[in-house]
Design a protein around this motif. Structure first.
Motif, PDB file in Angstrom:
ATOM      1  N   LEU A 188       9.051   4.890 -21.730  1.00  0.00           N
ATOM      2  CA  LEU A 188       8.778   3.472 -21.517  1.00  0.00           C
ATOM      3  C   LEU A 188       9.651   2.577 -22.395  1.00  0.00           C
ATOM      4  N   LYS A 189      10.156   1.498 -21.795  1.00  0.00           N
ATOM      5  CA  LYS A 189      10.853   0.449 -22.535  1.00  0.00           C
ATOM      6  C   LYS A 189       9.816  -0.628 -22.866  1.00  0.00           C
ATOM      7  N   PHE A 190       9.478  -0.738 -24.145  1.00  0.00           N
ATOM      8  CA  PHE A 190       8.314  -1.535 -24.540  1.00  0.00           C
ATOM      9  C   PHE A 190       8.554  -3.041 -24.478  1.00  0.00           C
ATOM     10  N   ASP A 191       9.803  -3.498 -24.478  1.00  0.00           N
ATOM     11  CA  ASP A 191      10.044  -4.939 -24.462  1.00  0.00           C
ATOM     12  C   ASP A 191      10.062  -5.516 -23.048  1.00  0.00           C
ATOM     13  N   GLN A 192       9.673  -4.714 -22.060  1.00  0.00           N
ATOM     14  CA  GLN A 192       9.578  -5.176 -20.681  1.00  0.00           C
ATOM     15  C   GLN A 192       8.129  -5.096 -20.219  1.00  0.00           C
ATOM     16  N   PRO A 193       7.722  -5.930 -19.283  1.00  0.00           N
ATOM     17  CA  PRO A 193       6.314  -5.966 -18.855  1.00  0.00           C
ATOM     18  C   PRO A 193       5.895  -4.721 -18.079  1.00  0.00           C
ATOM     19  N   ILE A 194       4.603  -4.425 -18.161  1.00  0.00           N
ATOM     20  CA  ILE A 194       3.982  -3.365 -17.358  1.00  0.00           C
ATOM     21  C   ILE A 194       2.988  -4.048 -16.423  1.00  0.00           C
ATOM     22  N   ILE A 195       3.137  -3.813 -15.147  1.00  0.00           N
ATOM     23  CA  ILE A 195       2.259  -4.450 -14.168  1.00  0.00           C
ATOM     24  C   ILE A 195       1.663  -3.377 -13.264  1.00  0.00           C
ATOM     25  N   VAL A 196       0.337  -3.414 -13.081  1.00  0.00           N
ATOM     26  CA  VAL A 196      -0.344  -2.523 -12.146  1.00  0.00           C
ATOM     27  C   VAL A 196      -0.827  -3.378 -10.984  1.00  0.00           C
ATOM     28  N   VAL A 197      -0.317  -3.100  -9.816  1.00  0.00           N
ATOM     29  CA  VAL A 197      -0.619  -3.892  -8.622  1.00  0.00           C
ATOM     30  C   VAL A 197      -1.521  -3.076  -7.704  1.00  0.00           C
ATOM     31  N   ALA A 198      -2.571  -3.702  -7.185  1.00  0.00           N
ATOM     32  CA  ALA A 198      -3.497  -3.044  -6.257  1.00  0.00           C
ATOM     33  C   ALA A 198      -3.445  -3.747  -4.911  1.00  0.00           C
ATOM     34  N   GLU A 199      -3.453  -2.949  -3.858  1.00  0.00           N
ATOM     35  CA  GLU A 199      -3.437  -3.514  -2.501  1.00  0.00           C
ATOM     36  C   GLU A 199      -4.419  -2.730  -1.640  1.00  0.00           C
ATOM     37  N   GLU A 200      -5.368  -3.442  -1.047  1.00  0.00           N
ATOM     38  CA  GLU A 200      -6.388  -2.794  -0.231  1.00  0.00           C
ATOM     39  C   GLU A 200      -5.835  -2.474   1.158  1.00  0.00           C
ATOM     40  N   LYS A 201      -6.108  -1.255   1.600  1.00  0.00           N
ATOM     41  CA  LYS A 201      -5.684  -0.784   2.912  1.00  0.00           C
ATOM     42  C   LYS A 201      -6.912  -0.315   3.685  1.00  0.00           C
ATOM     43  N   PRO A 202      -6.797  -0.158   5.009  1.00  0.00           N
ATOM     44  CA  PRO A 202      -7.960   0.338   5.772  1.00  0.00           C
ATOM     45  C   PRO A 202      -8.416   1.721   5.344  1.00  0.00           C
ATOM     46  N   TRP A 203      -7.503   2.548   4.812  1.00  0.00           N
ATOM     47  CA  TRP A 203      -7.830   3.911   4.423  1.00  0.00           C
ATOM     48  C   TRP A 203      -8.156   4.056   2.936  1.00  0.00           C
ATOM     49  N   GLY A 204      -8.004   2.988   2.127  1.00  0.00           N
ATOM     50  CA  GLY A 204      -8.266   3.077   0.703  1.00  0.00           C
ATOM     51  C   GLY A 204      -7.539   2.003  -0.075  1.00  0.00           C
ATOM     52  N   THR A 205      -7.172   2.293  -1.313  1.00  0.00           N
ATOM     53  CA  THR A 205      -6.499   1.329  -2.179  1.00  0.00           C
ATOM     54  C   THR A 205      -5.170   1.913  -2.643  1.00  0.00           C
ATOM     55  N   HIS A 206      -4.142   1.106  -2.544  1.00  0.00           N
ATOM     56  CA  HIS A 206      -2.795   1.513  -2.955  1.00  0.00           C
ATOM     57  C   HIS A 206      -2.481   0.839  -4.291  1.00  0.00           C
ATOM     58  N   TYR A 207      -2.299   1.667  -5.340  1.00  0.00           N
ATOM     59  CA  TYR A 207      -1.953   1.158  -6.659  1.00  0.00           C
ATOM     60  C   TYR A 207      -0.474   1.433  -6.936  1.00  0.00           C
ATOM     61  N   ARG A 208       0.173   0.493  -7.597  1.00  0.00           N
ATOM     62  CA  ARG A 208       1.564   0.668  -8.017  1.00  0.00           C
ATOM     63  C   ARG A 208       1.686   0.338  -9.508  1.00  0.00           C
ATOM     64  N   ILE A 209       2.302   1.239 -10.243  1.00  0.00           N
ATOM     65  CA  ILE A 209       2.670   0.944 -11.631  1.00  0.00           C
ATOM     66  C   ILE A 209       4.119   0.472 -11.625  1.00  0.00           C
ATOM     67  N   ARG A 210       4.335  -0.743 -12.091  1.00  0.00           N
ATOM     68  CA  ARG A 210       5.688  -1.285 -12.186  1.00  0.00           C
ATOM     69  C   ARG A 210       6.047  -1.366 -13.669  1.00  0.00           C
ATOM     70  N   ALA A 211       7.053  -0.587 -14.084  1.00  0.00           N
ATOM     71  CA  ALA A 211       7.444  -0.547 -15.487  1.00  0.00           C
ATOM     72  C   ALA A 211       8.919  -0.171 -15.583  1.00  0.00           C
ATOM     73  N   TYR A 212       9.444  -0.201 -16.821  1.00  0.00           N
ATOM     74  CA  TYR A 212      10.878  -0.010 -17.046  1.00  0.00           C
ATOM     75  C   TYR A 212      11.128   1.153 -17.993  1.00  0.00           C
ATOM     76  N   PRO A 213      12.039   2.067 -17.642  1.00  0.00           N
ATOM     77  CA  PRO A 213      12.404   3.138 -18.575  1.00  0.00           C
ATOM     78  C   PRO A 213      13.391   2.634 -19.625  1.00  0.00           C
ATOM     79  N   VAL A 214      13.540   3.379 -20.711  1.00  0.00           N
ATOM     80  CA  VAL A 214      14.482   3.000 -21.764  1.00  0.00           C
ATOM     81  C   VAL A 214      15.895   2.947 -21.231  1.00  0.00           C
ATOM     82  N   ASP A 215      16.269   3.921 -20.425  1.00  0.00           N
ATOM     83  CA  ASP A 215      17.612   3.999 -19.850  1.00  0.00           C
ATOM     84  C   ASP A 215      17.477   4.140 -18.340  1.00  0.00           C
TER      85      ASP A 215
END
Length: 283
Positions: free
Chosen positions: A206-233
């Protein structure tokens, strides 16, 4: 009549001697090409290392030199070798070559445009058409892209005219990765979101000076989660995605959170499939 006579003077009279000469040249050309290709391939298969590949690289070059030599012998037999005839022949040949190489010239022009607009630079992670990877070299005609499978793809700059260029980091060191999780609708959403954020926070990539965002989106079959983050390189993006996916799956399984049971006709974005990620960058 005068035009016909002018073009008639362009060519020599083809007699039996000329036909025999043409036949000898053509037969010699075919024999030389066959012998050189088989001989070089035989030699290359018995060598090792870089010498082997250099021998193989001589095969098309040798064939081209033989064809050019044969053409240089055939043309004076067919065409009267005068200055006017040579100028006429070269003009027609130049026109044919120019028409045949219009895409090559267009790629050169696009290369000049890319040097000014900088849609990609060495070190950028880009997607052009179906090719995604790291830009290794930007030449006059092509951009060299090394894919995650370690293939080197030469993409002509001509693609700039009719293809979108997706640049994940745009000359910077920050490249956003997305890890996806598809969960059963019956779960504590707040806890899952916090748990996935903790998974990202504890990643070694993880590159700590960048934001971490967890996004949730409801679907007919369940919930879709996405982790949006940045690696060091940016080159760690696939290791980072794998780390997030495996540890996230372990944490969710330990808490009893079930994965979504997708119906057979469920339409998923290929970029957001389990274990994959789409990459977007910021400077």
């Amino acid at each position: 009549m005068e035009e016909q006579q002018k073009y008639a003077r362009l060519f020599n009279d083809i007699d039996s001697e000329a036909l025999i000469s043409l036949g000898i040249v053509l037969l010699s050309t075919i024999v030389l090409i066959i012998v050189s290709q088989r001989g070089l391939n035989w030699l290359g298969n018995r060598l090792h290392g870089q010498v082997r590949f250099r021998i193989f690289a001589l095969v098309p070059m040798t064939r081209l030199l033989i064809l050019i030599t044969a053409l240089a012998i055939i043309v004076p037999i067919i065409v009267e070798p005068s200055l006017r005839n040579m100028v006429t022949l070269m003009g027609a040949l130049g026109l044919a070559i120019g028409f045949a190489m219009k895409d090559y010239v267009s790629s050169l022009i696009a290369g000049v445009v890319s040097a000014v607009e900088l849609p990609y630079r060495p070190g950028d992670w880009v997607q052009i058409g179906d090719t995604y990877g790291e830009v290794k070299h930007v030449g006059l005609r092509t951009v060299d892209i090394q894919t995650p499978d370690d293939d080197l793809v030469y993409v002509p700059h001509l693609k700039l005219w009719d293809h979108a260029v997706y640049n994940a980091n745009n000359g910077g060191a920050s490249l956003q990765c997305v890890a996806s999780f598809y969960l059963h609708p019956e779960h504590e959403a707040g806890w899952v979101r916090k748990a996935l954020r903790d998974v990202a926070l504890t990643s070694a990539y993880l590159k700590f000076d960048q934001p971490i965002i967890v996004v949730a989106e409801e679907k007919p079959w369940g919930t879709h989660y996405r982790i949006r983050a940045y690696p060091v390189d940016p080159r760690q993006q696939f290791l980072f995605i794998t780390d997030l996916t495996l540890r996230g799956k372990k944490v969710l399984s330990a808490a009893g959170v079930q994965s979504a049971m997708l119906p057979p006709d469920a339409a998923l974005d290929n970029r957001n499939a389990v274990g994959s990620a789409s990459s977007r960058g910021s400077d």
